[in-house]
Design a protein around this motif. Sequence first.
Motif, short mmCIF file in Angstrom:
data_model
loop_
_atom_site.label_atom_id
_atom_site.label_comp_id
_atom_site.label_asym_id
_atom_site.label_seq_id
_atom_site.Cartn_x
_atom_site.Cartn_y
_atom_site.Cartn_z
N ARG A 1 -3.48 -53.87 46.72
CA ARG A 1 -2.34 -53.92 47.65
C ARG A 1 -2.04 -52.49 48.08
NH1 ARG A 1 3.09 -57.35 46.72
NH2 ARG A 1 4.09 -56.85 48.69
N LYS A 2 -1.92 -52.27 49.40
CA LYS A 2 -1.57 -50.95 49.90
C LYS A 2 -0.75 -51.08 51.17
CE LYS A 2 -6.05 -50.34 52.18
NZ LYS A 2 -7.23 -49.52 52.27
N GLU A 3 -0.30 -49.97 51.72
CA GLU A 3 0.50 -49.96 52.94
C GLU A 3 -0.31 -49.38 54.08
OE1 GLU A 3 4.15 -47.81 52.57
OE2 GLU A 3 4.99 -49.21 51.13
N ASP A 4 -0.07 -49.91 55.31
CA ASP A 4 -0.69 -49.31 56.48
C ASP A 4 0.18 -48.12 56.93
OD1 ASP A 4 1.47 -50.33 57.93
OD2 ASP A 4 0.29 -51.77 59.07
N VAL A 5 -0.18 -47.48 58.02
CA VAL A 5 0.54 -46.29 58.48
C VAL A 5 1.97 -46.60 58.90
CG1 VAL A 5 -1.54 -45.03 59.14
CG2 VAL A 5 -0.41 -46.50 60.81
N TYR A 6 2.29 -47.88 59.13
CA TYR A 6 3.64 -48.29 59.54
C TYR A 6 4.47 -48.81 58.36
CZ TYR A 6 1.30 -47.97 64.01
OH TYR A 6 0.57 -47.52 65.08
N GLY A 7 3.90 -48.79 57.16
CA GLY A 7 4.63 -49.24 55.97
C GLY A 7 4.52 -50.72 55.68
N LYS A 8 3.67 -51.44 56.42
CA LYS A 8 3.47 -52.87 56.17
C LYS A 8 2.51 -53.03 54.99
CE LYS A 8 4.20 -54.38 60.89
NZ LYS A 8 3.61 -54.99 62.07
N ASP A 9 2.83 -54.00 54.12
CA ASP A 9 1.97 -54.28 52.97
C ASP A 9 0.71 -55.00 53.41
OD1 ASP A 9 3.59 -53.14 51.01
OD2 ASP A 9 4.77 -54.97 50.78
N LEU A 10 -0.43 -54.55 52.89
CA LEU A 10 -1.73 -55.17 53.14
C LEU A 10 -2.34 -55.56 51.81
CD1 LEU A 10 -3.15 -52.59 55.70
CD2 LEU A 10 -1.96 -54.74 56.21
N LEU A 11 -2.98 -56.73 51.77
CA LEU A 11 -3.56 -57.22 50.53
C LEU A 11 -5.05 -57.46 50.72
CD1 LEU A 11 -2.76 -58.17 47.64
CD2 LEU A 11 -2.75 -60.48 48.55
N THR A 12 -5.83 -56.95 49.80
CA THR A 12 -7.24 -57.27 49.71
C THR A 12 -7.37 -58.25 48.56
OG1 THR A 12 -7.93 -55.13 50.61
CG2 THR A 12 -9.55 -56.33 49.29
#
Length: 70
Positions: A34-45
């Motif tokens: 789990r990480k954040e994109d450049v806009y602070g949205k959570d992304l899940l692999t």
Amino acid sequence: AYPFRMIEPELHNWVWCDHCLEWKDTDEVSFIERKEDVYGKDLLTFTCDACNRDTIGSIIISSVSKPKGG
């Protein structure tokens, strides 16, 4: 008179499986990262429990019901 008590619906976290082409509850996938994109949205692999394939960087949506579309 009875006291008014509102029952709040339970929010679920949903991610898009690139292979099943549908939204999956995060309880239906195996977390990898789990990480954040450049806009602070959570992304899940994750690995989808249904198709057993990986999806990288799906946005996480919190909603009571499954999101529509894809």
